[in-house]
Write an enzyme that holds these catalytic residues in place. Structure first.
Site, PDB file in Angstrom:
ATOM      1  N   LYS A 681       0.855  -1.195   0.000  1.00  0.00           N
ATOM      2  CA  LYS A 681       0.000   0.000   0.000  1.00  0.00           C
ATOM      3  C   LYS A 681       0.888   1.242   0.000  1.00  0.00           C
ATOM      4  O   LYS A 681       1.498   1.572   1.017  1.00  0.00           O
ATOM      5  CB  LYS A 681      -0.917   0.018   1.226  1.00  0.00           C
ATOM      6  CG  LYS A 681      -2.000   1.075   1.081  1.00  0.00           C
ATOM      7  CD  LYS A 681      -2.685   1.406   2.366  1.00  0.00           C
ATOM      8  CE  LYS A 681      -2.302   2.741   2.942  1.00  0.00           C
ATOM      9  NZ  LYS A 681      -2.161   3.890   2.089  1.00  0.00           N
ATOM     10  N   GLU A 762       8.876   2.193  11.444  1.00  0.00           N
ATOM     11  CA  GLU A 762       9.851   3.296  11.395  1.00  0.00           C
ATOM     12  C   GLU A 762       9.093   4.608  11.428  1.00  0.00           C
ATOM     13  O   GLU A 762       8.260   4.853  10.550  1.00  0.00           O
ATOM     14  CB  GLU A 762      10.674   3.231  10.096  1.00  0.00           C
ATOM     15  CG  GLU A 762      11.406   1.929   9.861  1.00  0.00           C
ATOM     16  CD  GLU A 762      12.471   1.656  10.893  1.00  0.00           C
ATOM     17  OE1 GLU A 762      12.971   2.621  11.495  1.00  0.00           O
ATOM     18  OE2 GLU A 762      12.767   0.472  11.136  1.00  0.00           O
ATOM     19  N   CYS A 796      12.869  11.996   7.321  1.00  0.00           N
ATOM     20  CA  CYS A 796      12.742  11.717   8.761  1.00  0.00           C
ATOM     21  C   CYS A 796      14.076  11.970   9.456  1.00  0.00           C
ATOM     22  O   CYS A 796      14.124  12.216  10.654  1.00  0.00           O
ATOM     23  CB  CYS A 796      12.233  10.309   9.017  1.00  0.00           C
ATOM     24  SG  CYS A 796      12.952   9.105   7.946  1.00  0.00           S
ATOM     25  N   GLU A 891       7.586  17.270  16.057  1.00  0.00           N
ATOM     26  CA  GLU A 891       8.108  17.114  14.694  1.00  0.00           C
ATOM     27  C   GLU A 891       7.303  17.995  13.746  1.00  0.00           C
ATOM     28  O   GLU A 891       6.068  17.980  13.789  1.00  0.00           O
ATOM     29  CB  GLU A 891       8.004  15.651  14.266  1.00  0.00           C
ATOM     30  CG  GLU A 891       8.819  15.366  13.045  1.00  0.00           C
ATOM     31  CD  GLU A 891       8.690  13.941  12.543  1.00  0.00           C
ATOM     32  OE1 GLU A 891       9.605  13.493  11.855  1.00  0.00           O
ATOM     33  OE2 GLU A 891       7.664  13.290  12.814  1.00  0.00           O
TER      34      GLU A 891
END
Ligand code: FAD
Length: 1014
Positions: A681, A762, A796, A891
């Site tokens: 996906k 992750e 990231c 973040e």
């Protein structure tokens, strides 16, 4: 012996004869510099430490720091081979206020050996002295590393001043030879092109030229007015083509077309040198005005070799010293053959190279006054004097500037003087004989092999599909995996291929892509439209949206396919991945172009993503081969125990949009090669990239049902699949919010579920980089800017908290803000753009909101300007950020950087580690002790020292974090595949009535494969 060789030997001997009357003092045995050089030549470790110490010294401000660094650099040599160190260090610790200034004085003295003056006034003393010795000059302004346009403008202004000052102070000076004087103006200035523009990008020569030409024109104009000569120095290979093109363009302009007093450097250590030289000569003939070429071997040999090895590029320099020497001679001949249009300046200290030029000129009947020899200030003094005595024209290259900006120049000179390959060491330190030194380099090629033939990089890479990198079951993987190369956009062919791919991709935008289940293409009523974030009205493509019933079908298909796929040999599965890698390599530019449109990646970032995807495929194929055979656990007589692995079953892969090909490919290929079947996906924002990956797997022959393509809404099918009893594992990369939901949801066992789900998760980061008080700021600023704003901060691994020690704070912030203001922001279709749009409207709004919150909490120190159309968030820097602020904790995933000031390293480490995340972190420092401390104490999955904190390379930097950054092990590392496998051990008693075989093999054939995924 040929008459040319005889002539060379005769002239060479004559030079040596003159030189020996007055040998080189810098190679004598007295003085700090001399002793340091002598030890450096004897002891490689001492040399590295000494040069590093010299490199940091100029930036240290107090005696305690100097002594501390001295201690750290030489800590492991106290009892070793360098006798003065022990006493020196002891004394230094007791009397730092005496030792430190003495050390600084010595190193400054050493620098002054190579730097002719602090400023244009200061340099005049040297130039006057040389005038008396009948030696001319070319002055070079030190300070080539500019990180911002402000610094570039300052450099240009200093060039102006220099020109004016030199012209004024040398008025009335005459040419030393008094012949052909019109070819050799007295005032000669050498410029470094990269110092005039901070954003030079090899992929975009047009942009560089557009910025450089207006800055150089006024300088050229002034030079012309004052009768001076301007030389374009040559720097690293990345800037070579742009420098050549800029030179040709500027000097073809009507204003400068008939001006002969311009020169450029050709570096004979480059394989391209002869061709570049001939092209320049052809250009000059067309232009109809002469120009000058300074022929050198080249100053960046080690750098070019290392850079090429790191990126998998063909090494642009020759790898054997005699090849560079021989090429110098080939180019010498070309120059002298064309002396009607080009004036030659031979920049060498090598008597053979010099004698060759003299002999060649003699054979061609060229007068001594029509070319010149150029040598560096502080080097080869006796050779300069010998050449003057022989009646040749000599010019000295005289760098001007302070020690700090001159450090890289100084270190280049120190390396050159201690190089085992160098002429100067051979002659003045090793006392090689004249006969040895005057040998024809062509005869030496291939004889000695000091440098590895390929400099650590193979010249001819195997065609994809890759070989298995030569690994065997006995060879550790890390030693053998050879990464796929990045595209080197220095080459015009690379730039053109990318432009073509962008054009072709633009024409193809808007296509539709189906769901793929069990090899069948399925269309649905709903389409997910993927939008170009640069231009949101443009649809990149549309994929059929999967619903829950498709998810059910996909699970059934994957479950069924698993029965066969889990029995397929490792070799067969690995070869599938290698075929996909080959297809990806073939379609490389097309895929990069797609990423530019679909996710707003700048060129090099897009290419990096495709390279990483190829690496994942090849690396995991290799890794699985290593784990494919059952392996003996221990040698025990009478019993054999073999450990091996089974696949888990049906794997659900949920991927993000920010590395749309690499992360998706990495997770899918790991799952497939380990024998699992996959439901893939992709992120909605990068669904077309997902469709492309499916296409490539299909072309490579993935069997129906083994890989199923299921684009859809995370909340609908994602959730359904995560909770599905027949999904055995989930590989997820994305936000913390979704990751935690998956983790929790997958932790529940549902009716009919036979497996505990494995989740590889992750997530994000709040990555910090610390700048120590002794950091190399040229490096720290450039790398921090790249880490924070490269791909708009949407990695990231991106830097979001820059923690600066207060001692350095003001200088760092000033340069950081100026560098940010110089960034190229815009449409990533344009090569060389560093900051493009953020991924979509939601991200855009969220980030603008975060900036508004930031404005209330901290000081908005910088905000860039952005195009009006598209999801562009201005690069933003906040200062005065403290640990409790949201800016420092949450973040943002965009181009927003928070700068935090701390007292000392203790506080810096505390602040860096004070976060929920542990993904990447970085440190800039030149203190060995502080670097060691950071290696041990920074809490992050990937710690980067003195480099950017983004850009992990598969196999080299296994990537991934812990705490709230992730619950899996390193992607691109040796352990990664184990997460997709179930370990199993089979033990058999092989003793029969006290008898057992003597040996048991380390590996055995696979057991007939059976799945645990029912
Ligand atoms: C006046 C002047 C200006 C200069 N300007 C520039 C400039 O603009 N740009 C620039 O890049 N350089 C420039 N240089 C050249 C550079 O700084 C070195 O001084 C020069 O390369 C040393 O060569 P040499 O002939 O004096 O010595 P040699 O000892 O004969 O040659 C040393 C050179 O050989 C090459 N070499 C070393 N090892 C190997 C190997 N294993 N395989 C292949 N080649 C090898 C390297 O280029 C090395 O510098 C300039 C030099 C001078 C004298």
């Amino acid at each position: 012996m040929s008459s040319l060789q005889e002539e060379i030997e005769e002239r060479g001997s004559q030079i040596f004869h003159l030189v020996d009357q007055n040998p080189e003092s810098i190679f004598s045995k007295a003085g700090f510099y001399q002793r340091m050089m002598a030890f450096s030549m004897r002891d490689e470790h001492f040399k590295v430490q000494m040069f590093r110490f010299v490199d940091v010294l100029a930036s240290l401000r107090n005696s305690r720091d100097i002594v501390q660094h001295l201690d750290e650099y030489f800590a492991d040599m106290r009892n070793g081979s360098v006798p003065f160190l022990q006493t020196g260090l002891r004394a230094a610790r007791i009397f730092p206020w005496i030792t430190a200034p003495v050390l600084r004085w010595n190193v400054t003295g050493m620098a002054r050996q190579f730097i002719a003056g602090r400023n244009p006034d200061d340099v005049m003393k040297t130039l006057r002295k040389r005038r008396k010795e009948r030696i001319g000059f070319t002055v070079d302004l030190l300070g080539e590393a500019v990180v911002s346009e402000q610094e570039a403008d300052e450099y240009a202004a200093r060039c102006f001043e220099l020109l004016d000052g030199l012209a004024e102070r040398t008025r009335g000076w005459a040419d030393p030879l008094g012949k052909n004087t019109e070819l050799f103006p007295v005032v000669n200035v050498s410029v470094k092109i990269s110092a005039f523009y901070s954003q030079m990008n090899p992929a975009d020569p047009e942009d560089a030229i557009a910025h450089l030409a207006p800055k150089l024109r006024p300088i050229l104009r002034r030079a012309r007015e004052v009768g001076a000569f301007i030389n374009f120095d040559m720097e690293s290979y990345a800037h070579k083509n742009t420098t050549l093109e800029l030179f040709r363009r500027l000097f073809t302009e009507p204003e400068f077309r008939d001006w002969p007093h311009a020169g450029i450097v050709i570096q004979a250590y480059l394989r391209d040198a002869e061709k570049d030289l001939r092209d320049l000569i052809d250009w000059a003939r067309e232009r109809g005005t002469r120009f000058t070429v300074r022929l050198v071997k080249g100053a960046y040999w080690d750098y070019e070799k290392i850079k090429a090895a790191q990126n998998g590029w063909r090494v642009p320099v020759y790898l054997q010293k005699p090849e560079s020497d021989a090429n110098f001679e080939v180019c010498t001949r070309v120059l002298l053959d064309n002396q009607s249009i080009v004036t030659a300046a031979f920049g060498s200290h090598n008597v053979r190279s010099i004698a060759y030029a003299q002999a060649c000129a003699q054979q061609l009947g060229i007068d001594k006054s029509r070319f010149e020899f150029q040598l560096l200030y502080g080097m080869a003094g006796p050779i300069k004097r010998a050449l003057v005595e022989m009646g040749y024209r000599v010019r000295e290259y005289s760098p001007v500037g302070e020690l700090l900006p001159g450090m890289s120049y100084l270190v280049r000179r120190l390396l050159e003087n201690t190089s085992n390959e160098g002429f100067l060491k051979a002659k003045f330190s090793d006392n090689a004989s004249a006969a040895q030194l005057l040998r024809d380099p062509k005869e030496l090629i291939g004889r000695r092999s000091p440098a590895p033939q390929d400099g650590g990089v193979s010249q001819k890479r195997p065609a994809l599909p890759h070989s298995r990198n030569g690994q065997s079951l006995d060879t550790p993987v890390g030693d053998t995996y050879e990464n796929s190369p990045l595209v080197n956009f220095v080459h015009r062919s690379g730039q053109e291929k990318m432009q073509t791919a962008l054009r072709e991709m633009r024409a193809k935008l808007g296509q539709k892509y189906p769901i793929v289940i069990d090899g069948r293409k399925i269309w649905t009523d709903n389409l997910i439209h993927s939008i170009n974030p640069t231009s949101p009205t443009q649809v990149v493509g549309a994929v059929a949206e999967a619903h829950v019933e498709h998810a059910e079908d996909a699970v059934k298909a994957a479950k069924k396919a698993f029965e066969h796929w889990c029995r397929v040999s490792v070799e067969h599965r690995a070869e599938l991945l290698e075929r996909v890698a080959a297809i990806m390599d073939r379609r490389r530019f097309e895929l990069s172009a797609l990423e530019v449109y679909e996710v707003g990646k700048p060129w090099a970032e897009a290419d990096g993503d495709i390279r990483e995807a190829i690496d994942f495929l090849l690396f995991y194929a290799q890794q699985m081969r290593l784990r494919g055979l059952p392996r003996l656990t221990q040698h025990v007589p009478g019993e054999e125990s073999y450990q091996h692995y089974w696949p888990r079953g049906v794997a659900l892969v949920i991927a993000p949009w920010n590395f749309p090909m690499a992360i998706l490919t990495g997770m899918v290929s790991a799952a497939l090669v380990t024998g699992n079947t996959v439901i893939m996906k992709p992120a909605e924002q990068s669904a077309v990239c997902g469709a492309m990956l499916m296409e490539m797997f299909e072309e490579a022959g993935v069997p129906p049902g083994v890989l199923n393509f299921l684009p859809g809404k995370g909340r609908v099918i994602g959730q359904h699949l995560v909770d599905h009893k027949d999904v055995h594992m989930i590989a997820f990369t994305g936000s913390r919010e979704v990751g935690l939901r998956i983790w929790e949801s997958a932790g529940q066992t549902r009716p009919g579920q036979l497996e505990l789900k494995r989740v590889v998760c992750e997530m994000g980061g709040k990555n910090a980089v610390i700048v120590d008080s002794d950091a190399d700021l040229d490096e720290a600023i450039v790398d921090s800017i790249y880490s924070a704003f490269g791909y708009q901060g949407q990695k990231c691994s991106a830097l979001s908290r820059l923690i600066v020690l207060e001692e350095n704070y003001d200088r760092v912030v000033k340069r950081l803000l100026e560098a940010a203001a110089s960034l190229r922001v815009g449409n990533p279709e344009t090569p060389g753009i560093m900051v493009g749009p953020v991924i979509d409207e939601t991200a855009y709004r969220r980030q603008l909101e975060a900036i508004e919150i930031g404005k209330k909490e901290a000081t908005l120190a910088f905000q860039g300007t952005v195009p009006a159309e598209g999801f562009f968030v201005p690069p933003t820097i906040f200062t005065g950020v403290t640990a409790e602020m949201r800016l420092a904790r949450e973040e943002i995933f965009g181009p927003v950087l928070s700068v935090m000031k701390v007292r000392d390293l203790d506080e810096a480490i505390r602040v860096a580690n004070d976060t929920d995340y542990a993904l990447t972190a970085g440190f800039f420092s030149r203190s060995p002790a502080n670097i060691e401390r950071i290696k041990a104490e920074l809490v992050a999955g990937n710690v980067y020292i003195n480099r950017s904190c983004t850009g992990a390379v598969v196999g080299r930097h296994p990537f991934g974090g812990f705490k709230m950054s992730g619950g899996g092990t390193k992607a691109g590392g040796g352990d990664y595949l184990l997460q997709f496998l179930v370990p199993r051990v089979v033990t058999e008693n092989i003793m029969r009535h006290g008898f057992a075989p003597d040996t048991t093999p380390e590996f055995r054939a696979p057991f007939g494969a059976v799945s645990v995924g029912n």
